[in-house]
Design a protein around this motif. Sequence first.
Motif, PDB file in Angstrom:
ATOM      1  N   GLY A 208       0.807  -1.208   0.000  1.00 18.11           N
ATOM      2  CA  GLY A 208       0.000   0.000   0.000  1.00 18.11           C
ATOM      3  C   GLY A 208       0.841   1.259   0.000  1.00 18.11           C
ATOM      4  N   VAL A 209       0.383   2.253  -0.723  1.00 16.42           N
ATOM      5  CA  VAL A 209       1.033   3.564  -0.721  1.00 16.42           C
ATOM      6  C   VAL A 209       0.682   4.258   0.593  1.00 16.42           C
ATOM      7  CG1 VAL A 209       1.131   5.820  -1.852  1.00 16.42           C
ATOM      8  CG2 VAL A 209       0.937   3.728  -3.233  1.00 16.42           C
ATOM      9  N   PRO A 210       1.657   4.781   1.327  1.00 19.96           N
ATOM     10  CA  PRO A 210       1.326   5.477   2.575  1.00 19.96           C
ATOM     11  C   PRO A 210       0.244   6.522   2.349  1.00 19.96           C
ATOM     12  CG  PRO A 210       3.695   5.210   2.398  1.00 19.96           C
ATOM     13  CD  PRO A 210       3.112   4.751   1.084  1.00 19.96           C
ATOM     14  N   GLN A 211      -0.732   6.541   3.222  1.00 23.89           N
ATOM     15  CA  GLN A 211      -1.865   7.445   3.055  1.00 23.89           C
ATOM     16  C   GLN A 211      -1.427   8.903   3.026  1.00 23.89           C
ATOM     17  OE1 GLN A 211      -4.998   6.732   5.847  1.00 23.89           O
ATOM     18  NE2 GLN A 211      -6.422   8.135   4.861  1.00 23.89           N
ATOM     19  N   ALA A 212      -0.338   9.226   3.731  1.00 20.55           N
ATOM     20  CA  ALA A 212       0.150  10.603   3.768  1.00 20.55           C
ATOM     21  C   ALA A 212       0.856  11.013   2.493  1.00 20.55           C
ATOM     22  CB  ALA A 212       1.089  10.792   4.963  1.00 20.55           C
ATOM     23  N   GLY A 213       1.198  10.053   1.636  1.00 23.99           N
ATOM     24  CA  GLY A 213       1.784  10.399   0.355  1.00 23.99           C
ATOM     25  C   GLY A 213       3.065   9.646   0.055  1.00 23.99           C
ATOM     26  N   CYS A 214       3.352   9.499  -1.227  1.00 22.20           N
ATOM     27  CA  CYS A 214       4.564   8.839  -1.705  1.00 22.20           C
ATOM     28  C   CYS A 214       5.086   9.611  -2.896  1.00 22.20           C
ATOM     29  CB  CYS A 214       4.265   7.398  -2.092  1.00 22.20           C
ATOM     30  SG  CYS A 214       5.667   6.489  -2.776  1.00 22.20           S
ATOM     31  N   VAL A 215       6.378   9.944  -2.877  1.00 18.90           N
ATOM     32  CA  VAL A 215       7.006  10.748  -3.934  1.00 18.90           C
ATOM     33  C   VAL A 215       8.077   9.924  -4.632  1.00 18.90           C
ATOM     34  CG1 VAL A 215       8.304  12.846  -4.459  1.00 18.90           C
ATOM     35  CG2 VAL A 215       6.678  12.827  -2.548  1.00 18.90           C
ATOM     36  N   LEU A 216       8.050   9.900  -5.955  1.00 13.29           N
ATOM     37  CA  LEU A 216       9.181   9.410  -6.726  1.00 13.29           C
ATOM     38  C   LEU A 216      10.109  10.593  -6.942  1.00 13.29           C
ATOM     39  CD1 LEU A 216       7.150   7.065  -7.249  1.00 13.29           C
ATOM     40  CD2 LEU A 216       8.200   6.855  -9.522  1.00 13.29           C
ATOM     41  N   HIS A 217      11.221  10.592  -6.214  1.00 13.18           N
ATOM     42  CA  HIS A 217      12.117  11.741  -6.279  1.00 13.18           C
ATOM     43  C   HIS A 217      13.018  11.632  -7.503  1.00 13.18           C
ATOM     44  CE1 HIS A 217      16.442  12.377  -5.446  1.00 13.18           C
ATOM     45  NE2 HIS A 217      16.488  11.108  -5.104  1.00 13.18           N
ATOM     46  N   CYS A 218      13.376  12.777  -8.066  1.00 15.18           N
ATOM     47  CA  CYS A 218      14.307  12.885  -9.201  1.00 15.18           C
ATOM     48  C   CYS A 218      13.907  11.941 -10.335  1.00 15.18           C
ATOM     49  CB  CYS A 218      15.741  12.605  -8.741  1.00 15.18           C
ATOM     50  SG  CYS A 218      17.003  13.062  -9.949  1.00 15.18           S
ATOM     51  N   PHE A 219      12.706  12.110 -10.837  1.00 15.16           N
ATOM     52  CA  PHE A 219      12.199  11.211 -11.866  1.00 15.16           C
ATOM     53  C   PHE A 219      12.956  11.406 -13.169  1.00 15.16           C
ATOM     54  CE2 PHE A 219       9.258   9.838 -15.187  1.00 15.16           C
ATOM     55  CZ  PHE A 219       8.912   8.576 -14.726  1.00 15.16           C
ATOM     56  N   THR A 220      13.502  10.314 -13.703  1.00 13.35           N
ATOM     57  CA  THR A 220      14.273  10.386 -14.951  1.00 13.35           C
ATOM     58  C   THR A 220      13.839   9.308 -15.932  1.00 13.35           C
ATOM     59  OG1 THR A 220      16.037   9.052 -13.945  1.00 13.35           O
ATOM     60  CG2 THR A 220      16.303  11.456 -13.880  1.00 13.35           C
ATOM     61  N   GLU A 221      12.594   8.864 -15.817  1.00 21.05           N
ATOM     62  CA  GLU A 221      12.109   7.798 -16.675  1.00 21.05           C
ATOM     63  C   GLU A 221      11.132   8.348 -17.718  1.00 21.05           C
ATOM     64  OE1 GLU A 221      13.261   4.705 -16.679  1.00 21.05           O
ATOM     65  OE2 GLU A 221      14.667   5.235 -15.081  1.00 21.05           O
ATOM     66  N   ASP A 222      10.410   7.436 -18.386  1.00 22.42           N
ATOM     67  CA  ASP A 222       9.536   7.825 -19.487  1.00 22.42           C
ATOM     68  C   ASP A 222       8.082   7.924 -19.035  1.00 22.42           C
ATOM     69  OD1 ASP A 222       8.897   5.174 -19.113  1.00 22.42           O
ATOM     70  OD2 ASP A 222       9.469   4.515 -21.130  1.00 22.42           O
ATOM     71  N   LEU A 223       7.230   8.331 -19.960  1.00 24.11           N
ATOM     72  CA  LEU A 223       5.816   8.527 -19.652  1.00 24.11           C
ATOM     73  C   LEU A 223       5.114   7.251 -19.181  1.00 24.11           C
ATOM     74  CD1 LEU A 223       3.187  10.115 -19.541  1.00 24.11           C
ATOM     75  CD2 LEU A 223       3.006   9.884 -22.032  1.00 24.11           C
ATOM     76  N   PRO A 224       5.284   6.099 -19.845  1.00 26.64           N
ATOM     77  CA  PRO A 224       4.598   4.897 -19.351  1.00 26.64           C
ATOM     78  C   PRO A 224       4.972   4.545 -17.912  1.00 26.64           C
ATOM     79  CG  PRO A 224       5.350   4.534 -21.595  1.00 26.64           C
ATOM     80  CD  PRO A 224       5.953   5.838 -21.147  1.00 26.64           C
ATOM     81  N   THR A 225       6.244   4.756 -17.537  1.00 23.94           N
ATOM     82  CA  THR A 225       6.650   4.495 -16.160  1.00 23.94           C
ATOM     83  C   THR A 225       5.960   5.470 -15.220  1.00 23.94           C
ATOM     84  OG1 THR A 225       8.810   3.716 -16.942  1.00 23.94           O
ATOM     85  CG2 THR A 225       8.626   4.256 -14.604  1.00 23.94           C
ATOM     86  N   ALA A 226       5.938   6.743 -15.587  1.00 19.11           N
ATOM     87  CA  ALA A 226       5.265   7.746 -14.755  1.00 19.11           C
ATOM     88  C   ALA A 226       3.789   7.417 -14.584  1.00 19.11           C
ATOM     89  CB  ALA A 226       5.428   9.127 -15.372  1.00 19.11           C
ATOM     90  N   GLU A 227       3.141   6.988 -15.667  1.00 19.00           N
ATOM     91  CA  GLU A 227       1.706   6.702 -15.602  1.00 19.00           C
ATOM     92  C   GLU A 227       1.397   5.591 -14.612  1.00 19.00           C
ATOM     93  OE1 GLU A 227       0.090   7.947 -20.038  1.00 19.00           O
ATOM     94  OE2 GLU A 227       1.004   5.982 -19.765  1.00 19.00           O
ATOM     95  N   ARG A 228       2.262   4.599 -14.517  1.00 24.72           N
ATOM     96  CA  ARG A 228       2.022   3.504 -13.561  1.00 24.72           C
ATOM     97  C   ARG A 228       1.987   4.046 -12.129  1.00 24.72           C
ATOM     98  NH1 ARG A 228       5.575  -1.582 -13.850  1.00 24.72           N
ATOM     99  NH2 ARG A 228       3.643  -2.576 -13.117  1.00 24.72           N
ATOM    100  N   PHE A 229       2.903   4.971 -11.822  1.00 20.25           N
ATOM    101  CA  PHE A 229       3.010   5.432 -10.447  1.00 20.25           C
ATOM    102  C   PHE A 229       1.987   6.512 -10.111  1.00 20.25           C
ATOM    103  CE2 PHE A 229       6.981   3.184 -10.918  1.00 20.25           C
ATOM    104  CZ  PHE A 229       7.133   2.589  -9.675  1.00 20.25           C
TER     105      PHE A 229
END
Length: 321
Positions: A208-229
């Motif tokens: 589970g994603v923590p209810q208070a929030g989860c950040v992918l820091h320094c994102f350097t991937e592509d759009l499909p990867t971003a969309e999953r998260f």
Amino acid sequence: MTSAPLSFAKTVKKKQRSFELPAPAAPLADTHAHLTCFWNKTPAEALARAARAGVRSLVTLWDPIADDFDSFPAFRAWLAEQLAAAREQAEREGASLDLFDNVRFLAGVHPYGALDFMSRESQVLRQLREALLDPLCAGIGEIGLDYHFDADDNIEAAPHDVQIACMESQLALASENGVPVELHLRNDAGDEAREAHADAYRVLQEHGVPQAGCVLHCFTEDLPTAERFFGLGCYIAFGGAATFKRNEGIREAFAACPLDRILFETDCPYMAPEPIRGVECEPAMIGFTVNALAHDRAERAGEDPGLVARAAWENARRLFY
């Protein structure tokens, strides 16, 4: 908070050239800054410049394994000293003092320290729980998975199962304490399957994603990867690497990310943005990243750049304050 700085840091130098900082369209929040890691400057002077450049919130990090402090109280005393010195300098320069009441920190063990963490898990968790009692501690981070062999520093990735166990333990701590978490996820060179991101996605699905929030820091991937998260409800933080000319895919991901999920960061002292790439990065430079990505998104999606910048500010405030 005051509505505008009294003075504004206008330029950043690279070699013999000076580059004008963009005037911020909204207050700036640097959601990931390594104040303990500067090479050629003090955190106090960097914070004072950040205040003059329109930075109004900042999140730094404390790693009980990697950072050079004997204990959490030692780190906390050091941070207080840096903030006091920065406030004094900013006050002399006539800058806004808002930033110095809005510096927070995250506590967590980077995946480089996964083996050490698992060898003394209960001790390290006690240190993290101690940090979470501090009013300036805003969450757990940076934690995650790093499957990359760092040839520059000759750092071999820890076994993947060890890294996953380290991440799971700290993710559980964040959920137990109702605080957000920042994730460091890096794949090995040439890994088209993006195994670190795939494993982290599975962990978040299972635990589970923590209810208070989860950040992918320094994102350097592509759009499909971003969309999953962002499909899981995660925030995605974009730094200087997103401004590099070759990183069109990162900008595409930024333009598609829901406005209520975007954040900006420097990850200083690493990865200064264009046009000052290659210098030691610091929080004052975040304006280059915000300006470049907000205008790029405006061209792609027709959104007002000022509203994009404002959304990132509001997201940071919601997450960490």
